[in-house]
Design a protein around this motif. Structure first.
Motif, mmCIF file in Angstrom:
data_model
loop_
_atom_site.group_PDB
_atom_site.id
_atom_site.type_symbol
_atom_site.label_atom_id
_atom_site.label_comp_id
_atom_site.label_asym_id
_atom_site.label_seq_id
_atom_site.Cartn_x
_atom_site.Cartn_y
_atom_site.Cartn_z
ATOM 1 N N LYS A 120 0.849 -1.181 0.000
ATOM 2 C CA LYS A 120 0.000 0.000 0.000
ATOM 3 C C LYS A 120 0.889 1.237 0.000
ATOM 4 O O LYS A 120 1.777 1.376 0.833
ATOM 5 N N LEU A 121 0.664 2.137 -0.948
ATOM 6 C CA LEU A 121 1.466 3.346 -1.073
ATOM 7 C C LEU A 121 0.787 4.504 -0.349
ATOM 8 O O LEU A 121 -0.436 4.640 -0.407
ATOM 9 N N ASN A 122 1.583 5.323 0.332
ATOM 10 C CA ASN A 122 1.019 6.519 0.948
ATOM 11 C C ASN A 122 1.186 7.707 0.000
ATOM 12 O O ASN A 122 1.811 7.594 -1.054
ATOM 13 N N GLY A 123 0.638 8.852 0.390
ATOM 14 C CA GLY A 123 0.675 10.025 -0.476
ATOM 15 C C GLY A 123 2.072 10.487 -0.831
ATOM 16 O O GLY A 123 2.334 10.891 -1.963
ATOM 17 N N ALA A 124 2.992 10.454 0.150
ATOM 18 C CA ALA A 124 4.363 10.882 -0.121
ATOM 19 C C ALA A 124 5.020 9.962 -1.144
ATOM 20 O O ALA A 124 5.754 10.429 -2.021
ATOM 21 N N GLN A 125 4.759 8.666 -1.039
ATOM 22 C CA GLN A 125 5.326 7.723 -2.004
ATOM 23 C C GLN A 125 4.784 7.978 -3.404
ATOM 24 O O GLN A 125 5.531 7.924 -4.385
ATOM 25 N N ILE A 126 3.505 8.245 -3.507
ATOM 26 C CA ILE A 126 2.895 8.517 -4.811
ATOM 27 C C ILE A 126 3.472 9.807 -5.391
ATOM 28 O O ILE A 126 3.857 9.857 -6.561
ATOM 29 N N LEU A 127 3.572 10.857 -4.564
ATOM 30 C CA LEU A 127 4.147 12.128 -5.014
ATOM 31 C C LEU A 127 5.575 11.931 -5.507
ATOM 32 O O LEU A 127 5.931 12.372 -6.608
ATOM 33 N N LEU A 128 6.402 11.245 -4.715
ATOM 34 C CA LEU A 128 7.798 11.028 -5.105
ATOM 35 C C LEU A 128 7.900 10.134 -6.339
ATOM 36 O O LEU A 128 8.733 10.369 -7.214
ATOM 37 N N GLY A 129 7.049 9.114 -6.424
ATOM 38 C CA GLY A 129 7.083 8.210 -7.575
ATOM 39 C C GLY A 129 6.711 8.913 -8.866
ATOM 40 O O GLY A 129 7.408 8.771 -9.886
ATOM 41 N N LEU A 130 5.643 9.701 -8.832
ATOM 42 C CA LEU A 130 5.207 10.396 -10.044
ATOM 43 C C LEU A 130 6.190 11.501 -10.441
ATOM 44 O O LEU A 130 6.563 11.614 -11.615
ATOM 45 N N THR A 131 6.613 12.297 -9.461
ATOM 46 C CA THR A 131 7.560 13.366 -9.780
ATOM 47 C C THR A 131 8.895 12.783 -10.219
ATOM 48 O O THR A 131 9.519 13.263 -11.169
ATOM 49 N N GLY A 132 9.332 11.724 -9.535
ATOM 50 C CA GLY A 132 10.593 11.076 -9.897
ATOM 51 C C GLY A 132 10.562 10.515 -11.305
ATOM 52 O O GLY A 132 11.506 10.700 -12.079
ATOM 53 N N ALA A 133 9.467 9.846 -11.653
ATOM 54 C CA ALA A 133 9.346 9.283 -13.003
ATOM 55 C C ALA A 133 9.345 10.399 -14.054
ATOM 56 O O ALA A 133 9.998 10.289 -15.099
ATOM 57 N N MET A 134 8.644 11.481 -13.751
ATOM 58 C CA MET A 134 8.612 12.617 -14.678
ATOM 59 C C MET A 134 10.015 13.206 -14.852
ATOM 60 O O MET A 134 10.446 13.470 -15.979
ATOM 61 N N PHE A 135 10.732 13.401 -13.754
ATOM 62 C CA PHE A 135 12.095 13.947 -13.838
ATOM 63 C C PHE A 135 13.009 13.025 -14.637
ATOM 64 O O PHE A 135 13.830 13.485 -15.425
ATOM 65 N N VAL A 136 12.898 11.717 -14.414
ATOM 66 C CA VAL A 136 13.763 10.767 -15.128
ATOM 67 C C VAL A 136 13.484 10.823 -16.632
ATOM 68 O O VAL A 136 14.418 10.885 -17.440
#
Length: 145
Positions: A3-19
């Motif tokens: 189960k992902l929390n909000g911080a994980q989702i934020l970091l995952g989406l922003t991280g993927a976008m940056f990459v």
């Protein structure tokens, strides 16, 4: 299932976008500039784009993705996210003041999601600090001190 929390989702989406954006800047700088309606040519221009945008975005994105899945690195990743997003917002705001509105609509609207993501990052940093303080006080109570 994890189960992902909000911080994980934020970091995952922003991280993927940056990459993704960082990789495109590294591999094909003229492609990114064409989105803004600007030509880019020459080894010096490519070098500047790759070193000022491509590399930092790719590495920062990788750090954000690590923070999304490694709890021990999450707070550091949130700080990296805040620094990067704040730099984008500052740069765009200064450019609007110094250079005026740009003909490219993309440049004008990018500041809004970057500000929203930065504010969300502040929220999760404050929330994590609060949770960490509660955990520390509970550990302190449990030791009988």
């Amino acid at each position: 299932m994890m189960k992902l929390n909000g911080a994980q989702i934020l970091l995952g989406l922003t991280g993927a976008m940056f990459v993704v954006v960082g990789a495109i800047y590294l591999i094909d700088p003229p492609l990114m500039y064409s989105l803004y309606g600007e030509p880019l040519s020459g080894a010096n221009a490519y070098h500047l784009v790759r070193t000022s945008a491509g590399g930092p975005l790719l590495v920062s994105g990788a750090a954000l993705l690590c923070g999304a899945f490694k709890a021990g690195f999450r707070r550091h990743a949130l700080w990296i996210n805040l620094v990067m997003l704040s730099a984008f917002v500052l740069g765009r705001a200064w450019s609007l003041l110094a250079d005026g509105p740009t003909p490219s609509m993309i440049l004008r609207v990018e500041i809004v999601p970057e500000m929203v993501l930065a504010l969300l990052t502040v929220y999760y940093l404050r929330r994590r600090t609060s949770i960490m303080s509660q955990d520390a006080s509970e550990r302190f109570r449990d030791t009988g001190r």
